[in-house]
Design a protein around this motif. Structure first.
Motif, short mmCIF file in Angstrom:
data_model
loop_
_atom_site.label_atom_id
_atom_site.label_comp_id
_atom_site.label_asym_id
_atom_site.label_seq_id
_atom_site.Cartn_x
_atom_site.Cartn_y
_atom_site.Cartn_z
N GLN A 95 2.15 1.70 -3.51
CA GLN A 95 1.08 2.19 -4.37
C GLN A 95 0.79 3.65 -4.09
O GLN A 95 0.56 4.44 -5.01
CB GLN A 95 -0.19 1.35 -4.17
CG GLN A 95 -0.10 -0.04 -4.74
CD GLN A 95 -1.31 -0.89 -4.37
OE1 GLN A 95 -2.07 -0.57 -3.45
NE2 GLN A 95 -1.47 -2.00 -5.08
N LYS A 126 0.83 -1.21 0.00
CA LYS A 126 0.00 0.00 0.00
C LYS A 126 0.87 1.26 0.00
O LYS A 126 0.54 2.24 -0.66
CB LYS A 126 -0.95 0.01 1.19
CG LYS A 126 -2.14 -0.90 1.04
CD LYS A 126 -3.16 -0.61 2.12
CE LYS A 126 -4.40 -1.47 1.96
NZ LYS A 126 -5.23 -1.06 0.86
N GLU A 152 1.08 6.72 -6.64
CA GLU A 152 -0.07 7.60 -6.86
C GLU A 152 0.33 9.07 -6.66
O GLU A 152 -0.03 9.93 -7.47
CB GLU A 152 -1.19 7.22 -5.88
CG GLU A 152 -2.46 7.97 -6.05
CD GLU A 152 -3.55 7.54 -5.08
OE1 GLU A 152 -4.45 8.34 -4.82
OE2 GLU A 152 -3.48 6.40 -4.56
#
Length: 139
Positions: free
Chosen positions: A81, A78, A85
């Protein structure tokens, strides 16, 4: 984040300068812009900074809420990611910012009848200061 905005602004001005110079070969006038003032005073720059900061806070909050509910391995995924992002979002904001700076600076250069616009520090003496006009256009 501030350094990347400064670099981006400098790159935008230099890219525009090259474009204006190539397109207006006979013009002798040199325009100068104080990018530090633009970054401090232009509302549009502040909007981009605010959007980027809000996105960063949002992603951090998502990570904090996921921290206790997922395994360490999933949390690391996470985090990766989230970093991806944020990088994509920042790149998008920088492209938009650069596009806005270039188009507005081209308008100012045309109205001020200057053949090239460079960063103020690059011109030892003189030049037509277009900083105020650029800030006004970046509303």
């Amino acid at each position: 984040m501030s350094r990347s905005w400064k670099r981006l602004a400098a790159a935008a001005v230099l890219a525009l300068s090259a474009g204006v110079l190539a397109g207006c070969g006979g013009a002798d006038n040199v325009g100068v812009v104080d990018m530090q003032r633009v970054q401090k005073e232009a509302p549009l720059v502040q909007q981009y900074k605010t959007k980027t900061e809000e996105k960063q806070k949002s992603v951090e909050q998502e990570l904090q809420s996921a921290k206790g509910t997922v395994s360490d391995e999933e949390y690391q995924k996470k985090q990766q990611q989230a970093q991806q992002e944020l990088n994509i979002f920042a790149a998008s904001m920088q492209r938009q910012f650069m596009s806005d700076i270039q188009s507005k600076l081209a308008e100012v250069a045309k109205t001020k009848n200057v053949g090239i616009v460079v960063i103020k520090d690059a011109v030892p003496n003189g030049g037509i200061d277009v900083t105020d006009e650029l800030i006004a256009k970046l509303q």
